[in-house]
Design a protein around this motif. Sequence first.
Motif, PDB file in Angstrom:
ATOM      1  N   TRP A  10       0.814  -1.210   0.000  1.00  0.00           N
ATOM      2  CA  TRP A  10       0.000   0.000   0.000  1.00  0.00           C
ATOM      3  C   TRP A  10       0.856   1.273   0.000  1.00  0.00           C
ATOM      4  O   TRP A  10       0.408   2.313  -0.493  1.00  0.00           O
ATOM      5  CB  TRP A  10      -0.965  -0.010   1.175  1.00  0.00           C
ATOM      6  N   SER A  11       2.049   1.189   0.544  1.00  0.00           N
ATOM      7  CA  SER A  11       2.925   2.365   0.456  1.00  0.00           C
ATOM      8  C   SER A  11       3.319   2.635  -0.993  1.00  0.00           C
ATOM      9  O   SER A  11       3.485   3.801  -1.393  1.00  0.00           O
ATOM     10  CB  SER A  11       4.184   2.155   1.313  1.00  0.00           C
ATOM     11  N   LYS A  12       3.429   1.568  -1.789  1.00  0.00           N
ATOM     12  CA  LYS A  12       3.704   1.747  -3.225  1.00  0.00           C
ATOM     13  C   LYS A  12       2.461   2.254  -3.955  1.00  0.00           C
ATOM     14  O   LYS A  12       2.553   3.077  -4.857  1.00  0.00           O
ATOM     15  CB  LYS A  12       4.162   0.421  -3.843  1.00  0.00           C
ATOM     16  N   ILE A  13       1.286   1.763  -3.570  1.00  0.00           N
ATOM     17  CA  ILE A  13       0.037   2.244  -4.179  1.00  0.00           C
ATOM     18  C   ILE A  13      -0.150   3.735  -3.920  1.00  0.00           C
ATOM     19  O   ILE A  13      -0.577   4.498  -4.797  1.00  0.00           O
ATOM     20  CB  ILE A  13      -1.169   1.452  -3.630  1.00  0.00           C
ATOM     21  N   TYR A  14       0.211   4.179  -2.702  1.00  0.00           N
ATOM     22  CA  TYR A  14       0.013   5.572  -2.311  1.00  0.00           C
ATOM     23  C   TYR A  14       1.170   6.487  -2.712  1.00  0.00           C
ATOM     24  O   TYR A  14       1.104   7.696  -2.456  1.00  0.00           O
ATOM     25  CB  TYR A  14      -0.163   5.667  -0.791  1.00  0.00           C
ATOM     26  N   ASP A  21       4.592   9.782  -6.625  1.00  0.00           N
ATOM     27  CA  ASP A  21       5.170   9.888  -7.967  1.00  0.00           C
ATOM     28  C   ASP A  21       4.770   8.727  -8.876  1.00  0.00           C
ATOM     29  O   ASP A  21       4.234   8.942  -9.965  1.00  0.00           O
ATOM     30  CB  ASP A  21       6.696   9.973  -7.874  1.00  0.00           C
ATOM     31  N   TYR A  22       5.009   7.494  -8.433  1.00  0.00           N
ATOM     32  CA  TYR A  22       4.739   6.341  -9.299  1.00  0.00           C
ATOM     33  C   TYR A  22       3.636   5.432  -8.754  1.00  0.00           C
ATOM     34  O   TYR A  22       3.410   4.350  -9.291  1.00  0.00           O
ATOM     35  CB  TYR A  22       6.014   5.518  -9.520  1.00  0.00           C
ATOM     36  N   GLY A  23       2.950   5.857  -7.700  1.00  0.00           N
ATOM     37  CA  GLY A  23       1.874   5.047  -7.133  1.00  0.00           C
ATOM     38  C   GLY A  23       0.712   4.881  -8.096  1.00  0.00           C
ATOM     39  O   GLY A  23       0.353   5.814  -8.830  1.00  0.00           O
ATOM     40  N   ALA A  62      -0.102  13.484  -1.907  1.00  0.00           N
ATOM     41  CA  ALA A  62       0.929  12.684  -1.235  1.00  0.00           C
ATOM     42  C   ALA A  62       0.203  12.030  -0.061  1.00  0.00           C
ATOM     43  O   ALA A  62       0.174  12.559   1.050  1.00  0.00           O
ATOM     44  CB  ALA A  62       2.068  13.572  -0.760  1.00  0.00           C
ATOM     45  N   TRP A  63      -0.435  10.901  -0.336  1.00  0.00           N
ATOM     46  CA  TRP A  63      -1.447  10.324   0.551  1.00  0.00           C
ATOM     47  C   TRP A  63      -0.952  10.070   1.968  1.00  0.00           C
ATOM     48  O   TRP A  63      -1.707  10.238   2.934  1.00  0.00           O
ATOM     49  CB  TRP A  63      -1.990   9.035  -0.061  1.00  0.00           C
ATOM     50  N   LEU A  64       0.274   9.656   2.108  1.00  0.00           N
ATOM     51  CA  LEU A  64       0.806   9.326   3.434  1.00  0.00           C
ATOM     52  C   LEU A  64       1.588  10.480   4.052  1.00  0.00           C
ATOM     53  O   LEU A  64       2.200  10.307   5.108  1.00  0.00           O
ATOM     54  CB  LEU A  64       1.693   8.083   3.341  1.00  0.00           C
ATOM     55  N   VAL A 119      -5.550  13.907   4.648  1.00  0.00           N
ATOM     56  CA  VAL A 119      -6.052  12.670   4.042  1.00  0.00           C
ATOM     57  C   VAL A 119      -5.369  11.417   4.565  1.00  0.00           C
ATOM     58  O   VAL A 119      -5.798  10.306   4.267  1.00  0.00           O
ATOM     59  CB  VAL A 119      -5.888  12.710   2.503  1.00  0.00           C
ATOM     60  N   VAL A 120      -4.307  11.565   5.355  1.00  0.00           N
ATOM     61  CA  VAL A 120      -3.504  10.395   5.725  1.00  0.00           C
ATOM     62  C   VAL A 120      -4.278   9.398   6.589  1.00  0.00           C
ATOM     63  O   VAL A 120      -4.101   8.179   6.454  1.00  0.00           O
ATOM     64  CB  VAL A 120      -2.199  10.836   6.436  1.00  0.00           C
ATOM     65  N   LEU A 121      -5.145   9.909   7.472  1.00  0.00           N
ATOM     66  CA  LEU A 121      -5.896   8.990   8.329  1.00  0.00           C
ATOM     67  C   LEU A 121      -6.840   8.125   7.491  1.00  0.00           C
ATOM     68  O   LEU A 121      -6.955   6.912   7.705  1.00  0.00           O
ATOM     69  CB  LEU A 121      -6.687   9.781   9.377  1.00  0.00           C
TER      70      LEU A 121
END
Length: 296
Positions: free
Chosen positions: A125-129, A132-134, A151-153, A158-160
């Motif tokens: 999920w860190s790659k999905i989020y 740049d390349y998610g 930058a979702w995380l 939006v991070v929560l």
Amino acid sequence: MNRVFSNKKAIFIFMLPALFFFVLIIALPVVLSLVYSTMEWNGFSPMKFIGFENYLHLFKDNIDKFPLAVKNSFLFLLVSVFIQIPISLLIALVLSDAKTRGSGFFRTVYFVPVVMSTAVIGQLWSKIYHPDYGILNTVLGLLGLDSLRHAWLASKGVVLFAVFVPILWQYVGYHMLLLYAGIKNIAEEVYEAAAIDGANRFQMALKITIPQLLPMLKVSLIFSVTGALKVFDLIYILTNGGPAGATEVPSTLMVRTIFKSYQYGYGSAMAVFIILECFIFTGIVTLIFQRLQKKY
């Protein structure tokens, strides 16, 4: 069989290994945490007894840390109760219907995230989020929705929500399987009688399935509530409580307090708080379901 259960010595011998590991892994750490929580200790110097000062410090000081962490854990609890369990129940109801094709395949698909390592899920999920390349931002860009890219995380707004999604994704299949098993234990004759009386599928689910499923719903809800209150691993991997404490929960703050700030007493007070709130909410859920079962 009765002779085996009447032999108290045999029962004790068979239970002894499980009892030993329970005391060693669960009971002893809880007792030690309770003792440490009344101490001022950095892990090296002699302990100093300070009574309940650590517990008062939880909500008296660091007002932007522990109370925020508790608030976030309650938000996880609400999401688990009002989103995760209903979705799991809906999927279980659909897959338990004899008319649903490929139910075995879909049960497996939904259960796959449960057996995956949390570390793997966190990395996935860190790659999905990734900003740049998610895949999430890539798809939004292809759809012309660049304004929704984040930058979702790393965005506090939006991070929560971004952390909620993989937790739901991981455990929906677990609760679905529990509820599916409970539905399959309901006698088929009850549904046949209801069908003869003219009940449709929605009425059967509302009047037969859910009332009969209350014991399993209680188990699933307790697992969901306690899991939300002590959630740690996926948050630790995805955000480590950041950015700026936006996804901090008591367990991540506890680990940081003990192993980075070396405040063993204060961190142990957080651990005891987590244990107590799990017991309290388990008791609340149990009381609610006792009343519901009496009603039905």
